[in-house]
Structure formats: structure tokens, C-alpha cells
Scaffold this active site. Sequence first.
Site, PDB file in Angstrom:
ATOM      1  CE1 TYR A   1      39.493  14.386  17.230  1.00  0.00           C
ATOM      2  CE2 TYR A   1      41.700  14.818  16.376  1.00  0.00           C
ATOM      3  CZ  TYR A   1      40.374  13.969  16.066  1.00  0.00           C
ATOM      4  OH  TYR A   1      40.235  13.033  15.031  1.00  0.00           O
TER       5      TYR A   1
ATOM      6  NE  ARG B   1      -5.376   7.480   6.079  1.00  0.00           N
ATOM      7  CZ  ARG B   1      -5.972   6.961   6.920  1.00  0.00           C
ATOM      8  NH1 ARG B   1      -6.216   7.355   8.180  1.00  0.00           N
ATOM      9  NH2 ARG B   1      -6.118   5.663   6.742  1.00  0.00           N
TER      10      ARG B   1
ATOM     11  N   GLY C   1       0.985  -1.209   0.084  1.00  0.00           N
ATOM     12  CA  GLY C   1      -0.075  -0.027  -0.073  1.00  0.00           C
ATOM     13  C   GLY C   1       0.680   0.944  -0.002  1.00  0.00           C
TER      14      GLY C   1
ATOM     15  NE  ARG D   1      55.762  28.103  25.976  1.00  0.00           N
ATOM     16  CZ  ARG D   1      55.918  27.834  27.316  1.00  0.00           C
ATOM     17  NH1 ARG D   1      56.631  28.652  27.977  1.00  0.00           N
ATOM     18  NH2 ARG D   1      55.511  26.585  27.854  1.00  0.00           N
TER      19      ARG D   1
ATOM     20  CB  ALA E   1      51.678  25.668  28.136  1.00  0.00           C
TER      21      ALA E   1
HETATM   22  C1  UD1 Z   1      -7.915  -3.779   6.419  1.00  0.00           C
HETATM   23  C2  UD1 Z   1      -8.912  -4.650   6.427  1.00  0.00           C
HETATM   24  C3  UD1 Z   1      -9.764  -4.353   7.660  1.00  0.00           C
HETATM   25  C4  UD1 Z   1      -8.955  -4.271   8.968  1.00  0.00           C
HETATM   26  C5  UD1 Z   1      -8.091  -3.374   8.916  1.00  0.00           C
HETATM   27  C6  UD1 Z   1      -7.161  -3.597   9.988  1.00  0.00           C
HETATM   28  C7  UD1 Z   1      -9.345  -5.696   4.323  1.00  0.00           C
HETATM   29  C8  UD1 Z   1     -10.255  -5.819   3.010  1.00  0.00           C
HETATM   30  N1  UD1 Z   1      -9.805  -4.930   5.235  1.00  0.00           N
HETATM   31  O1  UD1 Z   1      -8.441  -2.559   5.827  1.00  0.00           O
HETATM   32  O2  UD1 Z   1     -10.898  -5.491   7.745  1.00  0.00           O
HETATM   33  O3  UD1 Z   1      -9.908  -3.844  10.059  1.00  0.00           O
HETATM   34  O4  UD1 Z   1      -6.937  -3.682   7.569  1.00  0.00           O
HETATM   35  O5  UD1 Z   1      -6.074  -2.513   9.833  1.00  0.00           O
HETATM   36  O6  UD1 Z   1      -8.495  -6.559   4.383  1.00  0.00           O
HETATM   37  N2  UD1 Z   1      -2.194  -3.802   1.136  1.00  0.00           N
HETATM   38  C9  UD1 Z   1      -1.313  -4.482   0.019  1.00  0.00           C
HETATM   39  N3  UD1 Z   1      -2.051  -4.263  -1.526  1.00  0.00           N
HETATM   40  C10 UD1 Z   1      -3.099  -3.433  -1.548  1.00  0.00           C
HETATM   41  C11 UD1 Z   1      -3.997  -3.234  -0.586  1.00  0.00           C
HETATM   42  C12 UD1 Z   1      -3.354  -3.226   0.898  1.00  0.00           C
HETATM   43  O7  UD1 Z   1      -0.255  -4.646   0.252  1.00  0.00           O
HETATM   44  O8  UD1 Z   1      -3.819  -3.748  -2.760  1.00  0.00           O
HETATM   45  C13 UD1 Z   1      -1.556  -3.889   2.371  1.00  0.00           C
HETATM   46  C14 UD1 Z   1      -1.258  -2.266   3.118  1.00  0.00           C
HETATM   47  O9  UD1 Z   1       0.280  -2.153   2.610  1.00  0.00           O
HETATM   48  C15 UD1 Z   1      -1.249  -2.698   4.485  1.00  0.00           C
HETATM   49  C16 UD1 Z   1      -2.438  -3.675   4.551  1.00  0.00           C
HETATM   50  O10 UD1 Z   1      -2.392  -4.316   3.253  1.00  0.00           O
HETATM   51  O11 UD1 Z   1      -0.196  -3.078   5.145  1.00  0.00           O
HETATM   52  C17 UD1 Z   1      -3.765  -3.248   4.860  1.00  0.00           C
HETATM   53  O12 UD1 Z   1      -4.310  -2.387   3.960  1.00  0.00           O
HETATM   54  P1  UD1 Z   1      -5.254  -1.046   4.427  1.00  0.00           P
HETATM   55  O13 UD1 Z   1      -5.600  -0.515   2.705  1.00  0.00           O
HETATM   56  O14 UD1 Z   1      -4.762  -0.361   5.226  1.00  0.00           O
HETATM   57  O15 UD1 Z   1      -6.384  -1.838   4.544  1.00  0.00           O
HETATM   58  P2  UD1 Z   1      -7.797  -1.254   5.537  1.00  0.00           P
HETATM   59  O16 UD1 Z   1      -8.560  -0.444   4.420  1.00  0.00           O
HETATM   60  O17 UD1 Z   1      -7.205  -0.379   6.535  1.00  0.00           O
END
Ligand code: UD1
Length: 506
Positions: free
Chosen positions: A379, A13, A9, A453, A436
Site C-alpha cells: 500500500y 413499467r 411521466g 527488528r 525486511a
Molecule cells: C406518445 C405519442 C405517440 C408516439 C409515442 C412515441 C401522444 C399522445 N402520443 O405516446 O404518438 O408514437 O409517444 O413514443 O403524444 N409525458 C409527460 N406528461 C404527460 C404524459 C407524458 O410529460 O402527462 C411525457 C413522458 O414522460 C414521456 C413522453 O411524454 O417522456 C411520452 O409519453 P408517453 O406516455 O410514453 O406517450 P405514449 O403513450 O408512448
Amino acid sequence: MNIVILAAGQGKRMKSALPKVLQTLAGKPLLQHVLETAITLQGKSSKNGPIVVVGHGAADVKDFIAGIANTHPSFNKVTTALQAEQKGTGHALLQALPKLDVNVPTLVLYGDVPLTTHKTLSALIKLADGVRSKESALALLTQNLNNPTGYGRIVRDVDGSVAAIVEEKDASSAQKAIQEINTGIMVLPTTSLKKWLKALRSSNAQGEYYLTDVIAMAVRDGVPIRTAQADQEYETVGVNSRDQLAALERLHQNTIAIQLMDSGVSLADPARLDVRGTLECGSDVFIDVGCVFEGRVTLASGTKVGPYCVIRNSVVGKSVAIHAYSHLDGAKVGNQSVIGPYARLRPGADLSNDVHIGNFVEVKNSKIASNSKANHLAYVGDSIVGSRVNIGAGTITCNYDGVNKHQTIIEDDVFIGSDTQLVAPVRVRRGATLGAGTTLTKDAPANQLTVSRAKQVSLQWQRPVKQEKKAATKNVASKKVTKATSKVMTKIGAKASTKKVMRGKK
Ligand code: UD1
Ligand code: MG
């Protein structure tokens, strides 16, 4: 045990050029925390290492993994699977499928949930086995939250068994009221998981392939679903923004502070301590406010660290006093030594017992034997210093000729007067005294006073008086003195122009 860490992901944010999983908590990237836990869970005997699903910032994340494997061999087995387009958590796990061993269950972790403990996860893994059939059960790590907004909710049947996970965006208002949430961490039977992942559809509010949809499939297939909760809520907290990262950092530091105090360390204020690595302390260690410890630091019993010190990868002996604002990096400090205030020990500073390093003294790559002192403004670099040596204020080892570094050797019982320069390579033999202001370019013999010196002279003279601009006549008195001084300058062989000497400073 297969372990897959979802880390593809973007982490929008965070508003950062750095992939979210490489943001640091307690001095380590979030992903490193997760990987360390995963590696200890799998154990040394495991054939496969954790699989990290990378996507956003994949090159950086892979570089990080390669880098850490170089220094920590236990990371050698970590592999990656690429999720080129981020289409949801189910789609992410799908990318790791070819690497999974179907004969063992699969644990799913998130790269941005750094603090889940070994204890919590091994309990979850245990919860998943123990079924008679070949395949394990499905174990979910859930959490009850006062404010469950944003999380997937655990939907249970009237008998209490898990029926499904519903994402916030797809939830009805009744489902939104559920306080038990999905942490995302789960253990799944791998053969079934393969089948379920291939059957996922993206017909939901976010148009994503949700991993959470496999829960309803497991119910349909009669796979038992069990749930467990972590001891501490922060274990399942994910990082999505910088304020969440900072809040988790404080929670984590608080845990470390409590562990230190439990082990017999006194902290002036547990809320003003930062440990970014491991800090090992003997009994009755005292740490004042604002100190930062990085890497591996050991403080033996009775040692006191004053306020605002930064100590990195150092070993400090017993009953040492490190006074305020001192900076230690890659240093070894012997028992009963006194450091600072405002001291700087750089890599290779190796001090024996009862050594005093005072204010504005820098020591680098130097061994200093017991009972020696450099108390002010000095030093000491690339040196070997014997016992009972006194290094006066303003002393400098000139170790660098602009190209190469050279060594200075100062033998036992040497006294070095203030403002001395030791032009390395050079040796000061046992018992020598350097006057010194000496610029030492040749070895100093034992037990003698060596001094280089310019001779001191005293002259009768009169300070020039400020001339009125209009009456710019020549100052006779001043001319007389110039002549007298010029004579003396010639006598002592100084080449400087007398005019310059006369001008001096205003
Ligand atoms: C997910 C869960 C939700 C849970 C929450 C907990 C799903 C559909 N939802 O939601 O139930 O309460 O986490 O924090 O699983 N990631 C990928 N590839 C992607 C999307 C995400 O690798 O395509 C990874 C992200 O980097 C992250 C993790 O998966 O480490 C969670 O992804 P995120 O998008 O934060 O899921 P949430 O919507 O928070
Ligand atoms: Mg999330």
C-alpha cells in the site's frame, strides 16, 4: 429555438422508485443524454436553455438538474416547468408555454428517448424552416416499423401529405395497419402551437390531452407538414421497461465499439465492452474482454488492457500493459508502465514512465517517478516516491493516524525490504536500504541500511507432545524447555508471557 423535453411521466413499467428519466444508459441518466444533445443544438449563443417538463418525481429530477449544472456550466440555462398532474403530452407541453419565445420554433423531445443524434435533429429543424411566411412549417420525425404496435400512426392523404396522427388506442383496424409511426419528436411553429394547445380536448380513449392532435389542427390551418426519418432506428427508441433499457444499452455499446474499431482499436470482443463516458484511444490499442470504462479515459497508442479491468477518469500513456482485473480510478500512468494483474490505482496515483505496479498493490494520492517498482502486496498512500525505487512485498505506508493523513517521502534509488511499515510522516533518503520487517518511525539516512527488528534467536527445545486426557501427568520435558525459553526471553527483553509463547499455534 425553444426546446421542450417532456419528462413528467411516471414510467410505471420500470417498477422503480427512481423517476424513469433518471435511469441510466451508458452510465448517464436518460435525461442527461437528451439534455446534452439539446444544449449543443441550441448553441452557446442561445438566450434560453432547454425546458424540462417535470411531474412524477419532480423533486428528484430538479435535484439532478441542479447537481449537473454545478459541475457542467453548460447546464446552467436548463429550466423546468411543473406538470403537477399528468394529463397527456399536449397538457405537458402546455405547462412550458409561458417560457416559450414565440419568435422561434419549438422542438419537442422526450426525456425517455435518449439517443436521437444531433445530426438527425438538426436536419429536422432545417426541414421546418425555409418557408416564406414568418412562421416555420411543422416537421415530424417518423419511423417505419415492422411492428408499429403501441405507437401513434401517421395518417396520410391520398396525395401522401400528412393528415393526422392517430393513437393506437383510438385507431381503426385499417389505421393500425399503418407502419409509419410518430416518434413524438417534432418541430412546431410556436405562435400557432400556443393557439393549438389551448384548443386541445381530452375526448379520446385515454381521456388525455394529446399533443398529436395538433397535427390535424395544423392541416386545417394550412401549415405545411413535413416528415423526416432518423438514420438509425435506435435513435427514436424510447425506454419504458428495464428490458428495453438493457436492449438499448447493448445497441449503444455496439455503436461505441464499432466507432472504436473504426478508429484503429482492437477489441477482443466488441460485445463485451462497456464505455460509460468517453474513451479516447491512440492507434493499436488492444482491449480484452469484460472491461468497463467510466468517465473520461485516455489510452495512448500501443497500450494493452487485459481482461476485466475497470478504468475510470484516468490517463494512460503509450505502450502500457494493464493486466487482468486491475482497477484504475483517477490515475495517471506513464509510458511503458506495467500494471497488475489485480492492481488498484486510486485517485491521485501519478506514475511516471516505466513504473511497475504488481498484484495486490494499492496506490493512492502518490507520485511515483520513473523505473520504480512495487510488484507485490503493498500500500503506497500519500507518498512521493523517487526513481529506481524498489518497494518490497508487503510494504505499507501507514499514512493515517486515525484522524489525519501524513506524507511519506522515498527518495531515488531506495530499496525497501519486504514487510516494512513506513509510519508517516517519514522520509527515506536517497540510496537508503530498509531491512525486511522494519517499522520505520524516524527518517532513514542516505546510503545506509536501516533496520528495526527484534533480534533473531535459536533455541534447543522440544515441541510439546499432545497429552492423553486420562494420563494428565505433568510433562517434565516441556517444563524444562519453558524454563530455558523464559531465560532467553528475559535476555532479549520480551515481555510476553513464556506460557503464551510456548502455546503458539496448534
Ligand atoms: C406518445 C405519442 C405517440 C408516439 C409515442 C412515441 C401522444 C399522445 N402520443 O405516446 O404518438 O408514437 O409517444 O413514443 O403524444 N409525458 C409527460 N406528461 C404527460 C404524459 C407524458 O410529460 O402527462 C411525457 C413522458 O414522460 C414521456 C413522453 O411524454 O417522456 C411520452 O409519453 P408517453 O406516455 O410514453 O406517450 P405514449 O403513450 O408512448
Ligand atoms: Mg411512451
